[in-house]
Write a protein that holds these residues in place. Structure first.
Motif, PDB file in Angstrom:
ATOM      1  N   SER A  66     -11.785   6.000   6.618  1.00  0.00           N
ATOM      2  CA  SER A  66     -10.412   5.592   6.937  1.00  0.00           C
ATOM      3  C   SER A  66      -9.591   5.236   5.703  1.00  0.00           C
ATOM      4  CB  SER A  66     -10.439   4.390   7.885  1.00  0.00           C
ATOM      5  OG  SER A  66     -11.111   3.288   7.279  1.00  0.00           O
ATOM      6  N   ALA A  67     -10.113   5.540   4.520  1.00  0.00           N
ATOM      7  CA  ALA A  67      -9.386   5.217   3.286  1.00  0.00           C
ATOM      8  C   ALA A  67      -8.028   5.912   3.267  1.00  0.00           C
ATOM      9  CB  ALA A  67     -10.211   5.634   2.073  1.00  0.00           C
ATOM     10  N   SER A  68      -7.003   5.182   2.873  1.00  0.00           N
ATOM     11  CA  SER A  68      -5.646   5.744   2.850  1.00  0.00           C
ATOM     12  C   SER A  68      -5.325   6.396   1.513  1.00  0.00           C
ATOM     13  CB  SER A  68      -4.623   4.656   3.148  1.00  0.00           C
ATOM     14  OG  SER A  68      -4.635   3.660   2.124  1.00  0.00           O
ATOM     15  N   GLU A 187      -7.401  13.304   7.061  1.00  0.00           N
ATOM     16  CA  GLU A 187      -6.591  12.959   8.226  1.00  0.00           C
ATOM     17  C   GLU A 187      -5.965  11.574   8.094  1.00  0.00           C
ATOM     18  OE1 GLU A 187      -6.984  12.732  13.118  1.00  0.00           O
ATOM     19  OE2 GLU A 187      -8.735  13.181  11.870  1.00  0.00           O
ATOM     20  N   GLU A 188      -6.708  10.628   7.526  1.00  0.00           N
ATOM     21  CA  GLU A 188      -6.214   9.252   7.379  1.00  0.00           C
ATOM     22  C   GLU A 188      -5.540   9.011   6.030  1.00  0.00           C
ATOM     23  OE1 GLU A 188      -6.325   7.159   9.858  1.00  0.00           O
ATOM     24  OE2 GLU A 188      -7.434   8.553  11.141  1.00  0.00           O
ATOM     25  N   CYS A 189      -5.450  10.053   5.219  1.00  0.00           N
ATOM     26  CA  CYS A 189      -4.944   9.893   3.855  1.00  0.00           C
ATOM     27  C   CYS A 189      -3.423   9.701   3.853  1.00  0.00           C
ATOM     28  CB  CYS A 189      -5.318  11.102   3.015  1.00  0.00           C
ATOM     29  SG  CYS A 189      -4.691  11.067   1.330  1.00  0.00           S
ATOM     30  N   ASP A 190      -2.984   8.697   3.127  1.00  0.00           N
ATOM     31  CA  ASP A 190      -1.559   8.458   2.954  1.00  0.00           C
ATOM     32  C   ASP A 190      -1.089   8.871   1.565  1.00  0.00           C
ATOM     33  OD1 ASP A 190       1.062   7.273   3.695  1.00  0.00           O
ATOM     34  OD2 ASP A 190       0.546   5.858   2.109  1.00  0.00           O
ATOM     35  N   ARG A 191      -1.957   8.650   0.566  1.00  0.00           N
ATOM     36  CA  ARG A 191      -1.636   9.043  -0.810  1.00  0.00           C
ATOM     37  C   ARG A 191      -2.800   9.846  -1.384  1.00  0.00           C
ATOM     38  NH1 ARG A 191       0.006   3.492  -3.620  1.00  0.00           N
ATOM     39  NH2 ARG A 191      -1.243   2.643  -1.910  1.00  0.00           N
ATOM     40  N   LEU A 192      -2.496  11.043  -1.845  1.00  0.00           N
ATOM     41  CA  LEU A 192      -3.505  11.948  -2.381  1.00  0.00           C
ATOM     42  C   LEU A 192      -3.298  12.121  -3.880  1.00  0.00           C
ATOM     43  CD1 LEU A 192      -5.834  13.968  -1.905  1.00  0.00           C
ATOM     44  CD2 LEU A 192      -4.087  15.715  -1.472  1.00  0.00           C
ATOM     45  N   TYR A 193      -4.350  11.887  -4.643  1.00  0.00           N
ATOM     46  CA  TYR A 193      -4.313  12.031  -6.099  1.00  0.00           C
ATOM     47  C   TYR A 193      -5.228  13.194  -6.472  1.00  0.00           C
ATOM     48  CZ  TYR A 193      -2.485   7.318  -5.546  1.00  0.00           C
ATOM     49  OH  TYR A 193      -1.751   6.227  -5.143  1.00  0.00           O
ATOM     50  N   ILE A 194      -4.642  14.250  -7.035  1.00  0.00           N
ATOM     51  CA  ILE A 194      -5.370  15.494  -7.291  1.00  0.00           C
ATOM     52  C   ILE A 194      -5.631  15.631  -8.783  1.00  0.00           C
ATOM     53  CG2 ILE A 194      -5.334  17.997  -7.036  1.00  0.00           C
ATOM     54  CD1 ILE A 194      -3.029  17.333  -4.869  1.00  0.00           C
ATOM     55  N   LEU A 195      -6.896  15.738  -9.149  1.00  0.00           N
ATOM     56  CA  LEU A 195      -7.279  15.952 -10.539  1.00  0.00           C
ATOM     57  C   LEU A 195      -8.038  17.262 -10.621  1.00  0.00           C
ATOM     58  CD1 LEU A 195      -7.375  14.906 -13.454  1.00  0.00           C
ATOM     59  CD2 LEU A 195      -9.524  13.739 -12.872  1.00  0.00           C
TER      60      LEU A 195
END
Length: 302
Positions: A66-68, A187-195
């Motif tokens: 459930s991590a955002s 699905e529960e992601c609010d902020r995505l950090y792409i490396l």
């Protein structure tokens, strides 16, 4: 796509490989040691002539379901560069960098290699297919074939004038796979950090970091960090699945070791790109330091 639960495998601390099979085995072994299941997406490509195994995009997620906030690690490109990316992703598991995750932060790993071509479709680039040929193109091809003045050409030369050869090779996975990854793991992601990770010419372990936003989620080093528009990054995952807040960065690592020159002047140095043992440790150290810094920085964000 299928769910893969690794069995008992030998724990191998070597993270870098130059075969599809060995790279996958090492990643699965690392996930097995961490007791993390892997979801595999078969690709359309195979390894090189000496390694004809089918390619897989293996996905592993660490942290709360459930991590955002999610840090996504993925290779930026196919070819040999993807082996370096896969090695660093494997090292992140071997070094247990997931232990630094905050309660509301997850780590999503995309382990994928296609030594013969691109991994994912390039946004805005369409490869001409036979069904897409115009009547004039078909007529010209038929005329060339009948008269045989020269071998027939399959594509319109003008449309390919600004294209790289690698762009004309079908990617190993289509965009459906990327969307499925988003549906299953974000699905529960609010902020995505792409490396995204790749290699570059440069001394072993040297890091060049390019990002689309001067955000605090990236460590302050290296000094040569550069900000560019998002469109300038490879952007395979950036902004996908309708996420409202996504941040992208591309990290490139030098792989050229410095060794004594074989010349009369012993004070000079020269670079030998294929001296693998000389660059593996510096790249692993530089890469895991960067990933650890990102994980801690994201965890400290409000």
């Amino acid at each position: 796509m299928f769910r893969y639960y690794p069995g008992k495998m030998t724990d191998n601390k070597d993270c870098f490989s130059f075969s599809v099979g060995q790279a996958r085995d090492r990643f699965l072994a690392a996930c097995d040691s961490a007791h993390i299941p892997v979801t595999a997406f078969p690709g359309t490509a195979t390894g090189t002539e000496d390694d004809r195994q089918q390619v897989f995009a293996d996905i592993a997620r660490f942290g709360s379901p459930s991590a955002s906030r999610v840090l996504l690690l993925a290779p930026a490109e196919g070819g040999l560069s993807a082996y370096l990316s896969a090695g660093l992703i494997t090292a992140a598991v071997q070094e247990k960098l997931y232990r630094h995750l905050a309660r509301d932060v997850a780590l999503l790993l995309v382990h994928a290699i296609n030594p013969k071509g691109p991994l994912w479709p390039v946004s805005g680039v369409d490869i001409p297919r036979p069904e897409d040929w115009e009547d004039s193109m078909l007529a010209q091809a038929e005329e060339r074939f009948q008269s045989r003045p020269k071998p027939p050409t399959a594509f319109d030369r003008q449309s390919l004038s600004n294209r790289r050869l690698s762009d004309m090779i079908e990617p190993a996975w289509d965009r459906t796979v990327i969307n499925t990854i988003a549906d299953q793991f974000l699905e529960e992601c609010d902020r995505l950090y792409i490396l995204e990770l790749a290699e570059m010419p440069g001394s072993a372990g040297e890091l060049s970091l390019t990002c689309d936003d001067p955000s605090a989620w990236l460590p302050q080093q290296p000094k040569n960090r550069e900000y560019v528009p998002e469109s300038s990054l490879s952007g395979h995952f950036a902004g996908f699945a309708g996420l409202h807040h996504s941040y992208a960065a591309l990290a490139r690592f030098g792989t050229t070791p410095r060794v004594p020159a074989r010349s009369e002047d012993k004070n000079k140095d020269r670079f030998i790109p294929d001296a693998r043992p000389e660059w593996e440790n510096p790249v692993r150290e530089s890469g895991t330091d960067l990933i650890t810094g990102c994980i801690k920085a994201i965890g400290a964000l409000e």
